[in-house]
Design a protein around this motif. Structure first.
Motif, PDB file in Angstrom:
ATOM      1  N   GLY A  27       0.793  -1.228   0.000  1.00  0.00           N
ATOM      2  CA  GLY A  27       0.000   0.000   0.000  1.00  0.00           C
ATOM      3  C   GLY A  27       0.822   1.274   0.000  1.00  0.00           C
ATOM      4  N   VAL A  28       2.158   1.176   0.075  1.00  0.00           N
ATOM      5  CA  VAL A  28       3.028   2.368   0.039  1.00  0.00           C
ATOM      6  C   VAL A  28       3.339   2.685  -1.421  1.00  0.00           C
ATOM      7  CG1 VAL A  28       5.243   3.357   0.732  1.00  0.00           C
ATOM      8  CG2 VAL A  28       4.018   1.823   2.284  1.00  0.00           C
ATOM      9  N   ASP A  29       2.827   3.817  -1.917  1.00  0.00           N
ATOM     10  CA  ASP A  29       2.942   4.126  -3.341  1.00  0.00           C
ATOM     11  C   ASP A  29       4.385   4.333  -3.773  1.00  0.00           C
ATOM     12  OD1 ASP A  29       1.597   4.743  -5.902  1.00  0.00           O
ATOM     13  OD2 ASP A  29       2.466   6.739  -5.596  1.00  0.00           O
ATOM     14  N   GLN A  30       5.236   4.822  -2.878  1.00  0.00           N
ATOM     15  CA  GLN A  30       6.616   5.133  -3.252  1.00  0.00           C
ATOM     16  C   GLN A  30       7.489   3.882  -3.365  1.00  0.00           C
ATOM     17  OE1 GLN A  30       4.976   6.540  -0.722  1.00  0.00           O
ATOM     18  NE2 GLN A  30       4.640   8.641  -1.448  1.00  0.00           N
ATOM     19  N   PHE A  31       7.052   2.781  -2.801  1.00  0.00           N
ATOM     20  CA  PHE A  31       7.827   1.538  -2.819  1.00  0.00           C
ATOM     21  C   PHE A  31       7.718   0.856  -4.176  1.00  0.00           C
ATOM     22  CE2 PHE A  31       7.525  -3.147  -2.247  1.00  0.00           C
ATOM     23  CZ  PHE A  31       8.867  -3.400  -2.001  1.00  0.00           C
ATOM     24  N   VAL A  32       8.863   0.428  -4.718  1.00  0.00           N
ATOM     25  CA  VAL A  32       8.908  -0.326  -5.970  1.00  0.00           C
ATOM     26  C   VAL A  32       9.433  -1.719  -5.657  1.00  0.00           C
ATOM     27  CG1 VAL A  32       9.941  -0.517  -8.259  1.00  0.00           C
ATOM     28  CG2 VAL A  32       9.258   1.728  -7.377  1.00  0.00           C
ATOM     29  N   PRO A  33       8.617  -2.764  -5.815  1.00  0.00           N
ATOM     30  CA  PRO A  33       9.075  -4.116  -5.476  1.00  0.00           C
ATOM     31  C   PRO A  33      10.121  -4.606  -6.468  1.00  0.00           C
ATOM     32  CG  PRO A  33       6.922  -4.205  -6.534  1.00  0.00           C
ATOM     33  CD  PRO A  33       7.227  -2.756  -6.330  1.00  0.00           C
TER      34      PRO A  33
END
Length: 381
Positions: A27-33
């Motif tokens: 749910g964290v928009d800034q995180f890129v998996p």
């Protein structure tokens, strides 16, 4: 809470190790998996040639059956002999000091057992792996080459006695598309540099043609990056590993190589269309359908990510930048690129940082990542 640290020793456990990050930042928009396939290759002793001279161990923290943290410990063969450091990397944890302390303690214990006297990180096996804890810029989207973390990480490290070892910053600029005056200025400067110093942009007919120059790129990387924090030269097998990983899917317009009159590479910039949103849509998996999002982003994008940039020392002050920006501006106009992300740059690497100073920023906050260090022992021992 009762924390138990378990060492990860099999493929199933490593998958859980990777997935923990996905769950922590759900749910964290800034995180890129990161892609599962790439991560598992990095951790695979049979695939990653870094294991030929380095050792790695992986641990996860549990509260009962619930995973609450992870960490990798790395003993880099060359570094451990030269400076007696042990590295930690791929670290994530919930906001509980007991968890972070236990994770770091596992790496410290291993380091002491091997006669090492300092711990630093987050770092990977090489400079091309994920490195640095985000300390500023939490509202900015990460790139496919950088990690995201929560703001509390910095406090945890400092309370355990860690201090700053090095900082990396990022620049993100707006591209002034269609600026004829800028285009003329870049053209004039590039032509002057070409005629005076005998260097020019290499034109490629296909992506496959670029592969012929890849060994020269990494040879230059080894020589020009040798003084940078945490960098150690890549051997022949590592170079092949990274060529196979990254040069197999390049766009020729975004590979900028400057050559001399003998067709020898004197400088380069490796850039890719931003895959951050594509990786998010793929949810960290290339297959069965994640690759479709990646392919779409690769050919239809308004953002460009810098991956690597270097120039031979004797050419760095001879206008290499003029040739670079002329070609890059042409590519941006052709592909309608509106913004460029620099990737991580050591804060004291002025020759690279100065590339970005004359252009308008595309962000309203600084992005900064930090490598921490401390002597083994103290509060976390």
């Amino acid at each position: 809470m009762s924390i138990e640290i378990k060492e990860i020793t099999n493929k199933k456990g490593l998958r859980e190790f990777v997935k923990f990050q996905w769950k922590l930042y759900s749910g964290v928009d800034q995180f890129v998996p990161p892609m599962m396939e790439f991560e598992m290759s990095t951790f695979n002793k049979d695939k990653n040639p870094a294991f030929r001279h380095s050792q790695a161990r992986f641990w996860m923290a549990y509260d009962g059956d619930k995973p609450v943290g992870r960490i990798a410990g790395i003993i880099h063969g060359e570094e451990s002999k030269e400076s007696k450091h042990i590295r930690f990397g791929w670290i994530d944890f919930i906001d509980d000091p007991e968890v972070s302390k236990a994770l770091i303690g596992s790496v410290e214990k291993w380091g002491k057992e091997n006669g090492l006297v300092k711990i630093h990180g987050p770092l990977g096996f090489t400079d091309l792996d994920f490195e640095g804890t985000l300390v500023d810029g939490f509202g900015q989207l990460a790139t496919q080459a950088t990690m995201y973390n929560y703001a509390y990480y910095k406090d945890h490290f400092e309370k355990m006695g860690f201090e700053k070892a090095a900082d990396w910053t990022e620049s993100r600029i707006k591209v002034p598309l269609g600026d004829k005056e800028l285009e003329k200025d870049l053209e004039r400067k590039a032509n002057l540099v070409s005629s005076r110093y005998g260097m020019h942009i290499k034109e490629f007919k296909s992506g496959k043609e670029i592969l012929k120059y890849a060994p020269q790129v990494f040879e230059m990387l080894n020589s020009t990056y040798s003084h940078l924090y945490g960098f150690h030269k890549l051997d022949e097998e590592q170079v092949k590993y990274f060529i196979d990983q990254y040069f197999g899917f390049v766009q020729k317009d975004f590979i900028l190589m400057v050559v001399d009159d003998n067709d020898d590479v004197v400088g380069f910039a490796i850039t890719f269309p931003s895959l951050s949103r594509a990786f998010k849509k793929a949810r960290g998996r290339m297959f069965p359908f994640g690759f479709l999002h990646v392919l779409k982003a690769f050919y239809k994008n308004d953002t460009l990510d810098f991956f690597l940039i270097a120039a031979k020392e004797e050419y760095q002050k001879k206008g290499f930048n003029a040739l670079l920006w002329k070609r890059l501006y042409w590519a941006c106009n052709k592909h309608k690129i509106k913004q460029i992300f620099s990737g991580q740059m050591l804060e004291d690497n002025t020759s690279v940082n100065n590339l970005w100073t004359k252009y308008d920023s595309a962000m309203d906050e600084e992005i900064r990542r930090r490598c921490f260090q401390k002597a083994i022992g103290g509060d976390a021992a």
